[in-house]
Design an enzyme around this catalytic site. Structure first.
Site: not given
Lengths: 252, 194
Positions: B76, B176, B178
């Protein structure tokens, strides 16, 4: 193409989810992490955990729970309920929440939106608006679970929330919430034309068709629902299949 | 050992949790030697890109990062600081990726911020080994890196932008991983196998 999001909402009290039937292969639906993981596996795009605790002791449990959710779930989640200060927001961010949802506290003190957005970014701030259409023909924002009407009008309040730094608006019609009769799609469409940030539709879904309608004619970016998922009436996979059949972009 | 660079740009918990779920060993650090010695380096980041650059400078990290030779992944804003320049606060960035970062134009149809699940296409191997174009990943951003020779994945939100970049040992994802479910876990474990 950006997918329309399907978001199950889990009510949590004293660290346990309070609704939910027994899904096949899922032993403990009362455990918020288990149930969240189940929905994530079914294809939920995000999760919302709403703390409906009444006491301070129960609230304390919620922060610990948020850490467990953050550790156990690999999709974004929002937490809401009882957030009234920037310290509350900081505590939940530290515990691993991706977003927080604020409602009554933002109506009481709108600067709270600015403060949280300035410190943690707009992506972290969802402003929830529970509004009721009253006899004067206006949608009034309410507090305390819809029981107290305020003089704030839905569209101007949503616009103000956006200008103060809200990243998304979660709108619930208190006239429709719990009725399972569908969403006020014209109001959603007008709201979508009023603000430029994403809108999450909540309250009123009784069927996949209702959700399809609010995502198309209502121009909502996401639909949040609780009971139709918790009571196993439709799985997220089946819902998304129906939405996709109607040409709605969903993640599958 | 994986080094997650801590430069005070948002919460690192979700990146830590994702590595934990993959069973990877990591340390959160701003220590130059620890970063230099790590096998893999992660540069997460949420918030304002100009502020991110200021924080990196305050920690004397720009040259340390530029000189790294192990695989580095910016996520990001962590990807944006590896680009040339950002419109956000009109800041010069680290200049590793040959891309400029601009704000999405406001549009009724394509809302800003770009929030939610979108597809990645034109995937190159490496980060995306074993993955198909059309996979959904999770985005939250208002600024984007344009297309450039370093683009290794593209996404469309009104316009087409770089959803991932690669230059030598440097990788970056605008989305993202994650928070991108199983697809994100595949991307992170691909990175850790580099």
């Amino acid at each position: 193409m950006l997918a329309k999001r399907i978001i199950p909402c889990l009510d949590v009290k004293g660290g346990r989810t309070v609704k939910g039937i027994h899904f096949e292969g899922l032993r403990d639906v009362g455990d918020p992490v288990n149930l969240g993981r189940h929905y994530a596996h079914e294809g939920a795009d995000e999760l919302v955990y709403l703390d409906i605790s009444a006491t301070r002791e129960e609230r304390h449990t919620f922060t610990a729970l948020v850490s467990r959710i953050a550790d156990g779930i690999n999709i974004p989640f929002t937490v809401g309920g009882g957030i009234s200060t920037i310290d509350d927001a900081a505590r939940l961010l530290d515990a691993g929440a991706d977003k927080i949802s604020i409602n009554s506290a933002a109506i009481r003190r709108p600067e709270l939106i600015d403060e949280i957005a300035r410190r943690y970014g707009s992506q972290f701030v969802v402003v929830a608006i529970d509004a009721r259409l009253t006899d004067d023909g206006l949608w009034h924002a309410t507090t305390h679970g819809g029981t107290v009407a305020t003089d704030r009008e839905l569209f101007s309040w949503a616009r103000e929330a956006q200008d103060r730094g809200a990243g998304e608006i979660l709108f619930t019609s208190m006239n429709h919430d719990g009725t399972r009769s569908g969403y006020p799609c014209e109001t959603f469409a007008r709201l979508a034309a009023t603000v430029s940030i994403p809108i999450i539709a909540s309250g009123g879904a009784g069927s996949a068709a209702d959700i399809a309608e609010v995502l198309t004619t209502g121009h909502a970016d996401a639909a949040l629902a609780a009971s139709i998922f918790h009571y196993g009436e439709i799985t997220i996979g089946a819902l998304k299949a129906q939405l996709a059949e109607q040409g709605i972009a969903v993640r599958r | 050992m994986i080094a997650i660079i801590d430069y005070k740009m948002g919460n690192l918990r979700s990146v830590e949790n994702a590595l934990h779920r993959l069973g990877a060993e990591y340390t959160v650090t701003a220590d130059h030697d620890t970063i230099r010695r790590a096998d893999h380096v992660l540069l997460p980041g949420v918030g304002n890109c100009a502020e991110a650059m200021a924080n990196l400078r305050a920690a004397a990290l720009p040259d340390i990062i530029r000189q790294l030779r192990q695989p580095v992944l910016g996520i990001c804003v962590g990807m944006q600081v590896l680009c040339r320049h950002t419109e956000e606060g009109n800041a010069d960035c680290l200049g590793i990726f040959d891309a400029h970062v601009r704000r999405f134009p406001d549009s009724a149809e394509h809302k800003v911020p770009h929030v939610g699940w979108n597809t990645i296409a034109n995937l190159e191997k490496g980060l995306f080994k074993g993955m198909k174009g059309g996979t959904f990943v999770y985005f939250v951003h208002s600024y984007y890196a344009g297309l450039c020779p370093d683009t290794v994945a593209t996404t469309r939100h009104g316009l087409m932008f770089s959803s991932a970049l690669k230059y030598e040992n440097f990788y970056g994802t605008q989305f993202h991983p994650e928070k991108s479910g199983d697809a994100g876990e595949t991307i992170l474990s691909n990175f850790l196998s580099l």
